[in-house]
Design a protein around this motif. Structure first.
Motif, PDB file in Angstrom:
ATOM      1  N   UNK A 193      15.633  10.636  -8.972  1.00 27.52           N
ATOM      2  CA  UNK A 193      15.241   9.271  -8.610  1.00 27.52           C
ATOM      3  C   UNK A 193      13.756   9.245  -8.272  1.00 27.52           C
ATOM      4  N   UNK A 194      12.963   8.489  -9.042  1.00 31.43           N
ATOM      5  CA  UNK A 194      11.516   8.457  -8.818  1.00 31.43           C
ATOM      6  C   UNK A 194      11.065   7.250  -8.006  1.00 31.43           C
ATOM      7  N   UNK A 195      11.911   6.231  -7.881  1.00 33.39           N
ATOM      8  CA  UNK A 195      11.524   5.026  -7.144  1.00 33.39           C
ATOM      9  C   UNK A 195      11.995   5.142  -5.698  1.00 33.39           C
ATOM     10  N   UNK A 196      11.406   6.076  -4.970  1.00 35.48           N
ATOM     11  CA  UNK A 196      11.758   6.297  -3.574  1.00 35.48           C
ATOM     12  C   UNK A 196      11.027   5.285  -2.694  1.00 35.48           C
ATOM     13  N   UNK A 197      11.511   5.067  -1.470  1.00 40.12           N
ATOM     14  CA  UNK A 197      10.776   4.168  -0.571  1.00 40.12           C
ATOM     15  C   UNK A 197       9.375   4.680  -0.264  1.00 40.12           C
ATOM     16  N   UNK A 198       9.224   6.002  -0.242  1.00 45.53           N
ATOM     17  CA  UNK A 198       7.884   6.565  -0.032  1.00 45.53           C
ATOM     18  C   UNK A 198       6.956   6.212  -1.197  1.00 45.53           C
ATOM     19  N   UNK A 199       7.502   6.281  -2.422  1.00 45.65           N
ATOM     20  CA  UNK A 199       6.686   5.947  -3.589  1.00 45.65           C
ATOM     21  C   UNK A 199       6.340   4.460  -3.591  1.00 45.65           C
ATOM     22  N   UNK A 200       7.287   3.636  -3.207  1.00 47.96           N
ATOM     23  CA  UNK A 200       7.004   2.196  -3.159  1.00 47.96           C
ATOM     24  C   UNK A 200       5.901   1.903  -2.157  1.00 47.96           C
ATOM     25  N   UNK A 201       5.957   2.543  -0.989  1.00 49.48           N
ATOM     26  CA  UNK A 201       4.919   2.338   0.021  1.00 49.48           C
ATOM     27  C   UNK A 201       3.574   2.845  -0.490  1.00 49.48           C
ATOM     28  N   UNK A 202       3.590   4.007  -1.109  1.00 53.72           N
ATOM     29  CA  UNK A 202       2.376   4.588  -1.688  1.00 53.72           C
ATOM     30  C   UNK A 202       1.767   3.639  -2.720  1.00 53.72           C
ATOM     31  N   UNK A 203       2.603   3.128  -3.638  1.00 53.59           N
ATOM     32  CA  UNK A 203       2.105   2.251  -4.699  1.00 53.59           C
ATOM     33  C   UNK A 203       1.612   0.919  -4.145  1.00 53.59           C
ATOM     34  N   UNK A 204       2.288   0.425  -3.122  1.00 55.66           N
ATOM     35  CA  UNK A 204       1.871  -0.846  -2.533  1.00 55.66           C
ATOM     36  C   UNK A 204       0.493  -0.720  -1.889  1.00 55.66           C
ATOM     37  N   UNK A 205       0.247   0.405  -1.225  1.00 58.17           N
ATOM     38  CA  UNK A 205      -1.071   0.622  -0.637  1.00 58.17           C
ATOM     39  C   UNK A 205      -2.122   0.757  -1.734  1.00 58.17           C
ATOM     40  N   UNK A 206      -1.804   1.523  -2.774  1.00 60.21           N
ATOM     41  CA  UNK A 206      -2.755   1.695  -3.876  1.00 60.21           C
ATOM     42  C   UNK A 206      -3.079   0.355  -4.529  1.00 60.21           C
ATOM     43  N   UNK A 207      -2.055  -0.476  -4.728  1.00 64.13           N
ATOM     44  CA  UNK A 207      -2.275  -1.775  -5.350  1.00 64.13           C
ATOM     45  C   UNK A 207      -3.116  -2.695  -4.493  1.00 64.13           C
ATOM     46  N   UNK A 208      -2.888  -2.669  -3.185  1.00 70.49           N
ATOM     47  CA  UNK A 208      -3.660  -3.540  -2.302  1.00 70.49           C
ATOM     48  C   UNK A 208      -5.115  -3.079  -2.207  1.00 70.49           C
ATOM     49  N   UNK A 209      -5.324  -1.770  -2.168  1.00 73.52           N
ATOM     50  CA  UNK A 209      -6.693  -1.252  -2.124  1.00 73.52           C
ATOM     51  C   UNK A 209      -7.437  -1.618  -3.407  1.00 73.52           C
ATOM     52  N   UNK A 210      -6.726  -1.548  -4.547  1.00 76.97           N
ATOM     53  CA  UNK A 210      -7.369  -1.867  -5.822  1.00 76.97           C
ATOM     54  C   UNK A 210      -7.671  -3.354  -5.947  1.00 76.97           C
ATOM     55  N   UNK A 211      -6.777  -4.195  -5.411  1.00 80.52           N
ATOM     56  CA  UNK A 211      -6.959  -5.647  -5.505  1.00 80.52           C
ATOM     57  C   UNK A 211      -6.701  -6.287  -4.142  1.00 80.52           C
ATOM     58  N   UNK A 212      -7.643  -6.127  -3.217  1.00 76.29           N
ATOM     59  CA  UNK A 212      -7.433  -6.666  -1.866  1.00 76.29           C
ATOM     60  C   UNK A 212      -7.282  -8.180  -1.843  1.00 76.29           C
ATOM     61  N   UNK A 213      -7.779  -8.839  -2.897  1.00 76.07           N
ATOM     62  CA  UNK A 213      -7.665 -10.300  -2.927  1.00 76.07           C
ATOM     63  C   UNK A 213      -6.210 -10.758  -3.031  1.00 76.07           C
ATOM     64  N   UNK A 214      -5.318  -9.857  -3.440  1.00 73.72           N
ATOM     65  CA  UNK A 214      -3.896 -10.216  -3.534  1.00 73.72           C
ATOM     66  C   UNK A 214      -3.202 -10.230  -2.179  1.00 73.72           C
ATOM     67  N   UNK A 215      -3.876  -9.703  -1.163  1.00 78.80           N
ATOM     68  CA  UNK A 215      -3.294  -9.707   0.169  1.00 78.80           C
ATOM     69  C   UNK A 215      -2.326  -8.552   0.393  1.00 78.80           C
ATOM     70  N   UNK A 216      -1.946  -8.309   1.656  1.00 76.45           N
ATOM     71  CA  UNK A 216      -1.128  -7.136   1.999  1.00 76.45           C
ATOM     72  C   UNK A 216       0.373  -7.393   2.051  1.00 76.45           C
ATOM     73  N   UNK A 217       0.838  -8.546   1.561  1.00 73.23           N
ATOM     74  CA  UNK A 217       2.258  -8.881   1.716  1.00 73.23           C
ATOM     75  C   UNK A 217       3.162  -7.818   1.096  1.00 73.23           C
ATOM     76  N   UNK A 218       2.806  -7.329  -0.090  1.00 69.99           N
ATOM     77  CA  UNK A 218       3.649  -6.324  -0.750  1.00 69.99           C
ATOM     78  C   UNK A 218       3.674  -5.027   0.052  1.00 69.99           C
ATOM     79  N   UNK A 219       2.550  -4.675   0.648  1.00 69.52           N
ATOM     80  CA  UNK A 219       2.478  -3.465   1.474  1.00 69.52           C
ATOM     81  C   UNK A 219       3.380  -3.598   2.696  1.00 69.52           C
TER      82      UNK A 219
END
Length: 323
Positions: free
Chosen positions: A1-27
């Protein structure tokens, strides 16, 4: 299983850092989801208790602290083909994905051909930037999809207008023993990277490169030219092959366009005269094997105010007046 909660948190932080204009809701949602499935740490609980309406000052530091407390690498620290494992650390992605490649005409056939990428039976280029890359950009003069132990990033899709850069999907490709991993970049078509059994991957990549059934005569001539040119020798003069096609003003004339120092375009025109693609390509390659000052070519300056011929121009170089 690759979609772990740790991976989701990791990806959400990466996405917000890359596009801060999208806001932190997903994180914040990822932090809440992690708590809901049993993960816990002081910083994770604090992160889950924040609101997207709050000030984001210090939020990145808080999220990074949560990842460290969970034993999960920060964005940028997970190598290709691996994911944030449940319980901390990383794990190798299993090679359960499949790949199929196909060269087909673009919807607007005036734009030529595209390489479609099917992963697990789903076409990826339309789900990414919109249009597959031209075969000349991926398969000719060498196969850029070949996997090596050294990761490299290649374009896999372009905007529907036909221009890479207007819209773009890339993949980072790396061979990892018996697997080949792809990590999506830019306009990603799916939320995770994919991993293929290396043997199946190599067979498919070699198959599509060897299949020329889609080619028109001009495309066949172009392939012969692009694979027959001495690119290292051209680079020694500051030249690189830019495109090959029939002249838009006269389809009975084949044109090779070269870029010189990114300041000039250089055009070699060769009449088809009813010849086969291989015969025409041999003449083109023989002409370009001569020293540049012996070529009979046209040139065009990228900067409109540039009126002087290129530094390597010979007596048979003429200014191209098409623009």
């Amino acid at each position: 299983m690759t979609e772990t909660p740790e991976q989701r948190l990791h990806d959400a932080l990466a996405g917000w850092v890359a596009k801060p204009e999208n806001g932190p809701a997903e994180l914040i949602d990822a932090a809440c989801a992690a708590l809901a499935v049993g993960l816990d740490s002081p910083a994770l609980a604090e992160l889950a208790g924040t609101s997207a309406r709050d000030s984001t000052w210090g939020l990145r530091e808080l999220a990074e602290r949560a990842l460290r407390e969970l034993g999960t690498p920060l964005p940028g620290d997970i190598p290709p083909g691996y994911f944030a494992a449940r319980g901390g650390g990383i794990a190798r992605r299993p090679g359960t994905d499949s790949l199929r490649l196909a060269v087909v005409p673009t919807p607007d056939e005036a734009r030529g051909f595209q390489v479609l990428v099917h992963v697990n039976g789903v076409e990826m280029t339309s789900a990414g930037a919109g249009l597959g890359m031209d075969p000349y950009a991926l398969l000719i003069p060498f196969n850029r999809l070949t996997a090596t132990a050294e990761p490299r990033t290649v374009p896999i899709a372009r905007c529907g207008c036909g221009v890479y850069g207007c819209g773009s999907t890339d993949v980072t490709i790396v061979r990892d023993g018996d697997l080949v991993h792809w990590e999506w970049r830019l306009e990603v078509p799916m939320p995770r990277g994919v991993s293929f059994p290396a043997e199946q991957y190599d067979e498919e990549v070699a198959r599509v490169a060897a299949d020329h059934s889609w080619e028109t005569p001009v495309r066949t001539a172009g392939r012969y030219v692009l694979t027959g040119l001495d690119h290292d020798r051209l680079r020694s003069y500051g030249l690189r092959a830019d495109w090959v096609a029939n002249d838009y003003r006269d389809p009975g004339v084949f044109c090779v366009a070269l870029m010189l120092d990114d300041e000039y375009q250089v055009f070699l025109h060769t009449a088809w005269d009813g010849r086969e693609p291989g015969d025409l390509a041999r003449e083109v390659c023989a002409a370009l094997a001569l020293p540049p000052d012996q070529w009979s070519v046209g040139w065009h300056a990228i900067r409109p105010k540039q009126t002087e011929p290129p530094r390597i121009a010979g007596p048979s170089w003429r200014r191209d007046q098409r623009w």
